[in-house]
Write a protein that holds these residues in place. Structure first.
Motif, PDB file in Angstrom:
ATOM      1  N   THR A   3      58.067  38.793  64.469  1.00  0.00           N
ATOM      2  CA  THR A   3      58.757  40.063  64.656  1.00  0.00           C
ATOM      3  C   THR A   3      57.959  40.988  65.567  1.00  0.00           C
ATOM      4  N   ASP A   5      62.926  43.320  64.692  1.00  0.00           N
ATOM      5  CA  ASP A   5      62.209  43.620  63.461  1.00  0.00           C
ATOM      6  C   ASP A   5      63.044  43.090  62.305  1.00  0.00           C
ATOM      7  N   THR A  42      63.961  45.656  67.655  1.00  0.00           N
ATOM      8  CA  THR A  42      62.619  46.160  67.400  1.00  0.00           C
ATOM      9  C   THR A  42      62.495  47.609  67.864  1.00  0.00           C
ATOM     10  N   CYS A  73      57.312  44.292  61.630  1.00  0.00           N
ATOM     11  CA  CYS A  73      57.348  44.628  63.061  1.00  0.00           C
ATOM     12  C   CYS A  73      56.213  43.882  63.745  1.00  0.00           C
TER      13      CYS A  73
END
Length: 248
Positions: free
Chosen positions: A106, A111, A151, A183
């Motif tokens: 990620t 994310d 993201t 993230c």
């Protein structure tokens, strides 16, 4: 463009067919071509992936004694640089490691907002009823739900990065028993995956759905986690170990 669209529609159709016939027992063998098709669909959506461990009975294939996350971790310490969307590489991995699970790294393209399953099911229903665009969603085992989003970005200027208390990394998983924000520097296990105890990771909504802005989901997810924590408290469970936040 037309050929690419046709290929994607064909992949989406295979994903839908696999979801409809997905064995109820996660111990059943997944059709290999369907498995590869699902992995490639994730790569086509721009989400990089890398091989992960798999279950061997109730143990982990890494053979580490007392592995804390059996079948849920990458096989290489270099997973961040190893992760790729290259179709040929993914096909080689899948052919060479037919039992392997896969993780998706990620913080580059996407994310993941990771919540307790009960809270996630309630939030998903509320989001869809409200007409909010929800992207891919997966169920992980019998306790977590994963909401895939765009993201927050990887700015060249580190000062532009805005971390928050929900940011989760592999080494801080236990510190985020409620809502986790995967993230930069984190990963999640990618469907289709097998877990010890005949559990699995599977798509509830597949990767053909466009990744939404995470902020469009965040309020509903945090509210659902608060409700879940409240119900746990009323049930005299250890709510501090279950969900976040306990109050608004």
């Amino acid at each position: 463009m037309g050929a690419d669209s046709g290929r994607f529609r064909g992949t989406e159709s295979r994903i839908s067919q696999w979801l409809r016939r997905r064995p109820k027992s996660s111990g059943a063998e997944t059709d290999d071509s369907a498995r590869v098709g699902m992995l490639l669909a994730v790569a086509d959506a721009g989400m990089p992936i890398a091989p992960a461990a798999h279950p061997v009975g109730y143990r982990c294939s890494c053979e580490r004694i007392g592995c804390p996350t059996p079948a849920r971790h990458p096989v290489s310490f270099a997973w961040q640089t190893q992760s790729t969307t290259d179709r040929a590489q993914i096909e080689r991995w899948a052919a060479g490691q037919p039992q392997a699970n896969f993780i998706t790294a990620t913080g580059m393209i996407h994310d993941v907002l990771d919540v307790p399953l009960t809270a996630g099911l309630g939030a998903l229903e509320r989001l869809l009823d409200a007409g909010i665009d929800v992207g891919p969603v997966a169920q992980s085992g019998d306790d977590r739900m994963l909401f895939f989003t765009a993201t927050r970005g990887t700015p060249e200027d580190e000062d532009e990065w805005w971390p928050c208390e929900l940011d989760c990394h592999p080494e801080t998983m236990d510190a985020h028993p409620g809502l986790r924000w995967h993230c930069r520097g984190s990963y999640v296990l990618l469907p289709p995956a097998r877990l010890p105890g005949e559990l699995d990771v599977h798509w509830v909504r597949g990767p053909e759905h466009e990744l939404p802005d995470p902020l469009t989901l965040l309020e509903t997810l945090t509210d659902a986690c608060a409700r879940y924590a409240g119900s746990a408290e009323q049930s005299e469970l250890d709510h501090d170990a279950i969900a976040w936040p306990l109050s608004r």
